[in-house]
Write a protein that holds these residues in place. Structure first.
Motif, PDB file in Angstrom:
ATOM      1  N   ILE A   1       1.071  -1.323   0.225  1.00  0.00           N
ATOM      2  CA  ILE A   1       0.045  -0.053  -0.225  1.00  0.00           C
ATOM      3  C   ILE A   1       0.680   0.747   0.039  1.00  0.00           C
ATOM      4  CG2 ILE A   1      -1.729   1.040   1.954  1.00  0.00           C
ATOM      5  CD1 ILE A   1      -2.707  -0.858   2.441  1.00  0.00           C
ATOM      6  N   ALA A   2       1.498   1.217   0.826  1.00  0.00           N
ATOM      7  CA  ALA A   2       2.752   2.315   1.203  1.00  0.00           C
ATOM      8  C   ALA A   2       3.370   2.501  -0.658  1.00  0.00           C
ATOM      9  CB  ALA A   2       4.308   1.876   1.697  1.00  0.00           C
ATOM     10  N   PHE A   3       4.214   1.585  -0.960  1.00  0.00           N
ATOM     11  CA  PHE A   3       4.386   2.014  -2.617  1.00  0.00           C
ATOM     12  C   PHE A   3       3.263   2.538  -3.286  1.00  0.00           C
ATOM     13  CE2 PHE A   3       6.086   1.141  -6.634  1.00  0.00           C
ATOM     14  CZ  PHE A   3       7.621   0.920  -6.085  1.00  0.00           C
TER      15      PHE A   3
ATOM     16  N   ARG B   1      12.019   1.218  -3.363  1.00  0.00           N
ATOM     17  CA  ARG B   1      11.509   0.703  -4.219  1.00  0.00           C
ATOM     18  C   ARG B   1      10.399   1.868  -5.805  1.00  0.00           C
ATOM     19  NH1 ARG B   1      12.626  -4.224  -5.657  1.00  0.00           N
ATOM     20  NH2 ARG B   1      13.554  -5.531  -3.799  1.00  0.00           N
ATOM     21  N   SER B   2      10.075   2.640  -5.175  1.00  0.00           N
ATOM     22  CA  SER B   2       9.240   3.349  -5.783  1.00  0.00           C
ATOM     23  C   SER B   2      10.320   4.578  -6.322  1.00  0.00           C
ATOM     24  CB  SER B   2       8.460   3.985  -4.738  1.00  0.00           C
ATOM     25  OG  SER B   2       9.218   4.953  -4.229  1.00  0.00           O
ATOM     26  N   LEU B   3      11.086   5.397  -6.536  1.00  0.00           N
ATOM     27  CA  LEU B   3      11.950   6.145  -6.326  1.00  0.00           C
ATOM     28  C   LEU B   3      12.708   5.288  -7.244  1.00  0.00           C
ATOM     29  CD1 LEU B   3      13.926   7.397  -3.357  1.00  0.00           C
ATOM     30  CD2 LEU B   3      12.622   8.962  -5.018  1.00  0.00           C
ATOM     31  N   VAL B   4      12.437   3.830  -7.795  1.00  0.00           N
ATOM     32  CA  VAL B   4      14.368   3.726  -9.057  1.00  0.00           C
ATOM     33  C   VAL B   4      12.710   2.577  -9.711  1.00  0.00           C
ATOM     34  CG1 VAL B   4      15.382   1.590  -9.246  1.00  0.00           C
ATOM     35  CG2 VAL B   4      15.465   3.074  -7.224  1.00  0.00           C
ATOM     36  N   SER B   5      11.903   2.278  -9.866  1.00  0.00           N
ATOM     37  CA  SER B   5      10.925   1.155 -10.111  1.00  0.00           C
ATOM     38  C   SER B   5      10.575   1.972 -12.143  1.00  0.00           C
ATOM     39  CB  SER B   5       9.797   1.204  -9.512  1.00  0.00           C
ATOM     40  OG  SER B   5       8.951   1.508  -9.398  1.00  0.00           O
ATOM     41  N   GLY B   6      10.046   2.931 -11.912  1.00  0.00           N
ATOM     42  CA  GLY B   6      10.015   3.491 -13.054  1.00  0.00           C
ATOM     43  C   GLY B   6      11.255   4.895 -13.699  1.00  0.00           C
ATOM     44  N   ALA B   7      12.056   4.514 -12.577  1.00  0.00           N
ATOM     45  CA  ALA B   7      13.513   5.332 -13.406  1.00  0.00           C
ATOM     46  C   ALA B   7      14.298   5.605 -13.336  1.00  0.00           C
ATOM     47  CB  ALA B   7      13.465   6.429 -11.515  1.00  0.00           C
ATOM     48  N   ALA B   8      14.653   3.650 -13.223  1.00  0.00           N
ATOM     49  CA  ALA B   8      15.682   2.337 -13.896  1.00  0.00           C
ATOM     50  C   ALA B   8      15.438   2.170 -15.711  1.00  0.00           C
ATOM     51  CB  ALA B   8      15.568   1.598 -13.345  1.00  0.00           C
TER      52      ALA B   8
ATOM     53  N   ILE C   1       2.274   0.774  -9.010  1.00  0.00           N
ATOM     54  CA  ILE C   1       0.365   0.809  -8.415  1.00  0.00           C
ATOM     55  C   ILE C   1      -0.199  -0.145  -8.677  1.00  0.00           C
ATOM     56  CG2 ILE C   1      -1.208   2.821  -7.535  1.00  0.00           C
ATOM     57  CD1 ILE C   1       0.531   5.018  -8.367  1.00  0.00           C
ATOM     58  N   ILE C   2      -0.941  -0.504 -10.252  1.00  0.00           N
ATOM     59  CA  ILE C   2      -1.984  -1.411  -9.566  1.00  0.00           C
ATOM     60  C   ILE C   2      -0.761  -2.271  -9.701  1.00  0.00           C
ATOM     61  CG2 ILE C   2      -3.431  -2.572 -11.674  1.00  0.00           C
ATOM     62  CD1 ILE C   2      -2.591  -0.160 -13.517  1.00  0.00           C
ATOM     63  N   ASP C   3      -0.245  -3.206 -10.079  1.00  0.00           N
ATOM     64  CA  ASP C   3       0.075  -4.462  -9.981  1.00  0.00           C
ATOM     65  C   ASP C   3       0.339  -4.833  -7.863  1.00  0.00           C
ATOM     66  OD1 ASP C   3       3.661  -5.336  -8.725  1.00  0.00           O
ATOM     67  OD2 ASP C   3       2.971  -3.812 -10.951  1.00  0.00           O
ATOM     68  N   ARG C   4       0.834  -3.310  -7.070  1.00  0.00           N
ATOM     69  CA  ARG C   4       1.403  -3.538  -6.005  1.00  0.00           C
ATOM     70  C   ARG C   4       0.125  -3.471  -5.124  1.00  0.00           C
ATOM     71  NH1 ARG C   4       6.040  -2.298  -8.424  1.00  0.00           N
ATOM     72  NH2 ARG C   4       8.045  -2.225  -7.215  1.00  0.00           N
TER      73      ARG C   4
END
Length: 412
Positions: free
Chosen positions: A50-52, A106-113, A355-358
């Motif tokens: 949820i936090a993610f 992970r939220s900082l990295v997931s899309g950016a990487a 966000i959807i899968d989390r």
């Protein structure tokens, strides 16, 4: 070494060390030894997902507006703190803080990487090599896990918190790699001073205040993009729930010694790496959308078999699951990136998919704790497999219909 090759290998280095969480094969047993119940353990997991969800879009907008590299550095620094938290605070509160910081990192990295690698390679004229590069990057990031995870059980016996503080060392190396990443050609000067920006084909990033509206406008205008995101949800949910939440309870139900947890996970990782390094093997035979469909169904079925079979059969099923997971990830990423027509919102849109899968993972983890307390792990696995297969059939039909409508509109 060429500029593109240097950027790609630094990206590989970041992925390698950022993802090298040595505590992953044993955290369930670690928390149980400290007195946490199944309900508490999976309650923390649900809060983590949820936090993610809450963090993913804001961090994606920051990455789109400023610099992907800054998000990677920040994510690495937060990960260092996250890995050290259980060492200094070995309690329910400590693990809750630990996973909340993991969510932020992970939220900082997931899309950016993914967005950094895609944008850099296309800006440098090497965009055609991106799908294979994404696959190789995921494959290389798994190598360290194959080498290190088999000894995690022994490390835990030698020094119980050692998997956590060693993971903090790995995160520090990832930060060094992120700092060394070169700027995307044609983008850095524009962001620093738009008045004297160098010409570029890439649209300038929008203000944060309109980034979210722009991303949702693109979603509203592209039904195919929405469906591809939903298709990816099944893959990423199955992968995360298996590797993070289900892996240890499945082995525990087969009375597997804890010292072998890392060995089995390393074996699974070998098969995932094989798949991640060869996504084109399947792409040459069937379309990308059909590949994702077939691989997701295979993952669901083998996950159910892991609960139904004995220990040897379960390990074989988990290895096949991992092979399908490795093949599917770069294909799904390439599909989604190709469907995003406005690169200004790329990291934000990739974050929306996460966000959807989390969100689904949060619901699954919450339910999983209750199933485990009731001794119904196998029933949970079978129900998950059936639900996934039904979802994939529905999404596959919807994707075909969306493509037919798009083709008819183009002809018209």
């Amino acid at each position: 070494m060429s500029a593109v090759r240097r950027a790609v290998w630094l990206s590989y280095t970041f992925q390698f060390f950022f993802g090298l969480l040595l505590w992953l094969p044993v955290f369930y047993e670690y928390q149980r030894q400290l007195g946490l119940s199944d309900t508490q353990i999976f309650g923390i997991q649900s809060i983590y997902y949820i936090a993610f969800c809450l963090l993913e879009i804001p961090t994606g907008m920051v990455a789109d507006r400023f610099d992907y590299r800054h998000c990677l550095v920040a994510g690495g620094v937060v990960l260092i703190a996250a890995n050290l938290t259980p060492v200094v605070l070995a309690s329910y509160t400590g693990f809750l803080v630990h996973f909340l910081l993991i969510a932020l990192a992970r939220s900082l990295v997931s899309g950016a990487a993914s967005a950094y690698l895609y944008e850099y390679m296309h800006a440098a004229g090497a965009g055609a090599d991106y799908p294979q590069a994404e696959g190789y990057g995921r494959s290389y990031s798994l190598i360290g896990k194959v080498v290190c995870w088999p000894v995690v059980g022994l490390l835990m016996q030698w020094n119980m918190p050692s998997p956590y503080w060693l993971s903090a060392v790995n995160a520090a190396i990832a930060v060094v790699a992120a700092v060394a990443l070169p700027a995307i050609p044609g983008r850095s000067s524009r962001q620093l001073d738009s008045a004297i920006a160098a010409p570029s084909d890439r649209p300038s990033p929008p203000p944060i205040s309109v980034a979210l509206r722009g991303a949702f406008h693109q979603l509203r205008s592209s039904r195919l993009l929405v469906l591809l995101m939903v298709q990816g949800v099944a893959i990423f949910t199955l992968a995360r729930i298996c590797s993070v939440n289900l892996f240890q309870p499945i082995l525990d139900s087969k009375h597997t010694p804890v010292v072998l947890y890392g060995v089995v996970m390393a074996l699974m990782t070998v098969f995932e790496a094989l798949g991640a390094a060869r996504p084109n093997w399947l792409r040459r035979r069937v379309s990308d959308v059909r590949s994702v469909f077939l691989l997701t169904v295979a993952m669901a079925v083998t996950l159910a078999l892991a609960g139904l079979l004995g220990v040897v059969g379960a390990v074989v099923a988990l290895c096949v699951f991992s092979l399908a997971c490795g093949l599917s990830f770069p294909i799904q990423r390439a599909l989604l990136n190709a469907a995003i027509t406005d690169s200004r919102y790329r990291a934000t849109l990739l974050s929306i998919e996460s966000i959807i899968d989390r969100a689904v993972c949060a619901l699954v983890a919450l339910a999983l704790g209750g199933y485990l307390e009731a001794g119904q792990l196998t029933g949970f696995l079978v129900q998950t497999a059936v639900g996934t297969c039904v979802l994939m059939v529905a999404v596959g039909v919807a994707i075909k219909a969306a493509r037919r409508r798009a083709e008819a509109a183009t002809v018209g």
